[in-house]
Scaffold this motif. Sequence first.
Motif, PDB file in Angstrom:
ATOM      1  N   UNK A   3       0.867  -1.204   0.069  1.00 21.09           N
ATOM      2  CA  UNK A   3      -0.065  -0.005  -0.036  1.00 21.09           C
ATOM      3  C   UNK A   3       0.780   1.244   0.153  1.00 21.09           C
ATOM      4  N   UNK A   4       0.664   2.097  -0.943  1.00 22.59           N
ATOM      5  CA  UNK A   4       1.490   3.450  -0.995  1.00 22.59           C
ATOM      6  C   UNK A   4       0.347   4.614  -0.676  1.00 22.59           C
ATOM      7  N   UNK A   5       0.602   5.273   0.458  1.00 25.19           N
ATOM      8  CA  UNK A   5      -0.141   6.283   0.686  1.00 25.19           C
ATOM      9  C   UNK A   5       0.423   7.734   0.333  1.00 25.19           C
ATOM     10  N   UNK A   6      -0.372   8.434  -0.353  1.00 18.75           N
ATOM     11  CA  UNK A   6       0.036   9.611  -1.271  1.00 18.75           C
ATOM     12  C   UNK A   6      -0.701  10.609  -0.376  1.00 18.75           C
ATOM     13  N   UNK A   7       0.160  11.813   0.455  1.00 18.17           N
ATOM     14  CA  UNK A   7      -0.398  12.940   1.068  1.00 18.17           C
ATOM     15  C   UNK A   7       0.089  14.062   0.327  1.00 18.17           C
ATOM     16  N   UNK A   8      -0.305  15.001   0.958  1.00 20.03           N
ATOM     17  CA  UNK A   8       0.126  16.400   0.529  1.00 20.03           C
ATOM     18  C   UNK A   8      -1.165  17.388   0.493  1.00 20.03           C
ATOM     19  N   UNK A   9      -0.781  18.726   0.530  1.00 20.03           N
ATOM     20  CA  UNK A   9      -2.055  19.778   0.449  1.00 20.03           C
ATOM     21  C   UNK A   9      -2.808  19.677  -0.793  1.00 20.03           C
ATOM     22  N   UNK A  10      -3.837  20.231  -0.656  1.00 22.63           N
ATOM     23  CA  UNK A  10      -4.639  20.538  -1.991  1.00 22.63           C
ATOM     24  C   UNK A  10      -3.896  21.339  -2.955  1.00 22.63           C
ATOM     25  N   UNK A  11      -3.828  20.928  -4.275  1.00 21.54           N
ATOM     26  CA  UNK A  11      -3.268  21.742  -5.010  1.00 21.54           C
ATOM     27  C   UNK A  11      -1.736  21.366  -5.168  1.00 21.54           C
ATOM     28  N   UNK A 115      -2.258  -5.274   9.179  1.00 17.54           N
ATOM     29  CA  UNK A 115      -0.804  -5.892   9.175  1.00 17.54           C
ATOM     30  C   UNK A 115      -0.294  -5.809   7.499  1.00 17.54           C
ATOM     31  N   UNK A 116      -0.591  -4.722   6.882  1.00 12.83           N
ATOM     32  CA  UNK A 116      -0.307  -4.269   5.462  1.00 12.83           C
ATOM     33  C   UNK A 116       1.038  -3.501   5.560  1.00 12.83           C
ATOM     34  N   UNK A 117       1.898  -3.969   4.346  1.00 17.92           N
ATOM     35  CA  UNK A 117       3.182  -3.182   4.217  1.00 17.92           C
ATOM     36  C   UNK A 117       3.009  -1.984   3.507  1.00 17.92           C
ATOM     37  N   UNK A 118       3.000  -0.861   4.216  1.00 15.15           N
ATOM     38  CA  UNK A 118       2.621   0.390   3.710  1.00 15.15           C
ATOM     39  C   UNK A 118       3.708   1.464   3.805  1.00 15.15           C
ATOM     40  N   UNK A 119       3.908   2.220   2.550  1.00 18.15           N
ATOM     41  CA  UNK A 119       4.974   3.119   2.427  1.00 18.15           C
ATOM     42  C   UNK A 119       4.012   4.592   2.248  1.00 18.15           C
ATOM     43  N   UNK A 120       5.033   5.686   2.715  1.00 18.17           N
ATOM     44  CA  UNK A 120       4.315   6.916   2.626  1.00 18.17           C
ATOM     45  C   UNK A 120       4.851   7.839   1.786  1.00 18.17           C
ATOM     46  N   UNK A 121       4.415   8.373   0.441  1.00 13.01           N
ATOM     47  CA  UNK A 121       5.105   9.369  -0.354  1.00 13.01           C
ATOM     48  C   UNK A 121       4.279  10.657  -0.205  1.00 13.01           C
ATOM     49  N   UNK A 122       4.890  11.737   0.146  1.00  9.04           N
ATOM     50  CA  UNK A 122       4.068  13.048   0.394  1.00  9.04           C
ATOM     51  C   UNK A 122       4.899  14.008  -0.798  1.00  9.04           C
ATOM     52  N   UNK A 123       3.606  14.639  -1.225  1.00  8.20           N
ATOM     53  CA  UNK A 123       3.922  15.673  -2.489  1.00  8.20           C
ATOM     54  C   UNK A 123       4.037  17.019  -1.581  1.00  8.20           C
ATOM     55  N   UNK A 124       5.209  17.809  -1.975  1.00  6.22           N
ATOM     56  CA  UNK A 124       5.211  19.016  -1.415  1.00  6.22           C
ATOM     57  C   UNK A 124       5.097  20.083  -2.614  1.00  6.22           C
ATOM     58  N   UNK A 125       4.380  21.200  -2.538  1.00  5.56           N
ATOM     59  CA  UNK A 125       4.485  22.291  -3.457  1.00  5.56           C
ATOM     60  C   UNK A 125       5.371  23.382  -3.290  1.00  5.56           C
ATOM     61  N   UNK A 126       6.466  23.200  -4.328  1.00  4.86           N
ATOM     62  CA  UNK A 126       7.446  24.138  -4.244  1.00  4.86           C
ATOM     63  C   UNK A 126       7.045  25.812  -4.573  1.00  4.86           C
ATOM     64  N   UNK A 127       6.204  25.732  -5.169  1.00  6.97           N
ATOM     65  CA  UNK A 127       5.678  27.098  -5.578  1.00  6.97           C
ATOM     66  C   UNK A 127       5.155  27.933  -4.213  1.00  6.97           C
ATOM     67  N   UNK A 128       4.248  27.161  -3.662  1.00  6.38           N
ATOM     68  CA  UNK A 128       3.453  27.718  -2.372  1.00  6.38           C
ATOM     69  C   UNK A 128       4.270  27.219  -0.985  1.00  6.38           C
ATOM     70  N   UNK A 129       5.391  26.443  -1.083  1.00  3.56           N
ATOM     71  CA  UNK A 129       5.640  26.020   0.204  1.00  3.56           C
ATOM     72  C   UNK A 129       6.050  27.317   1.298  1.00  3.56           C
ATOM     73  N   UNK A 130       6.872  28.195   0.952  1.00  5.36           N
ATOM     74  CA  UNK A 130       7.060  29.079   1.770  1.00  5.36           C
ATOM     75  C   UNK A 130       5.994  30.024   2.587  1.00  5.36           C
ATOM     76  N   UNK A 131       4.982  30.217   1.638  1.00  4.02           N
ATOM     77  CA  UNK A 131       3.702  30.813   1.934  1.00  4.02           C
ATOM     78  C   UNK A 131       2.894  29.724   3.079  1.00  4.02           C
TER      79      UNK A 131
END
Length: 198
Positions: A3-11, A115-131
């Motif tokens: 299972x791959x869990x994909x996270x990150x803010x809207x947009x 008992x699943x094998x899970x990895x987390x992949x997070x997406x960060x928005x370079x354009x809005x990160x500082x804001x």
Amino acid sequence: MKVIIVGGFLGSGKTSIVLQMAQFFADKYRSDKKNSVVIIENEIGEVGIDDKVLKNAGYQVQDMFSGCVCCTMSGELLININRVIKDLHPEIIIMEATGVAYPKNIQDTLTSDLHLDCKICCIADAKRWQRLQKPLGEMIKNQLDGADEILINKIDLVDKESLKLTEKSIRDFNETADVFLVTAMEKVDNAVWNKLID
């Protein structure tokens, strides 16, 4: 099965990244099993936009609306994951969480209860990160917590100095994750996806 869990803010570009990821795994696990990759979409609200994009690309998509699977809908998540495993027998489940979810909470639920094998992949928005960093610092910390991979997306929209600051800031939140600089508008290197199933 993984299972791959994909996270990150809207947009941040989660759905574009999920499409590339799903294509890679569908090619890698291509066999007689037509459902080698299943995508679970968790959206707040009653109507899914992203799931239509994914379905139109030919993927099996399981929708979960009206709440966040990392807290109020964790029971429903377990029921749906069990159903997907039983009915479709996928090699990979990609779980695209809402923009306000904490992926580590989802991982904890799936590993402790199923008992699943899970990895987390997070997406960060370079354009809005500082804001986003100052007003949403605690939420960012919780989103990046436990991530195995962090993809800094939209690098084509920022200058090198901003990108360097963003990468440093992300490392302050999570020192152990593999960090990759990407733009979802171009093909992400296969090595990024292979790392998720190592």
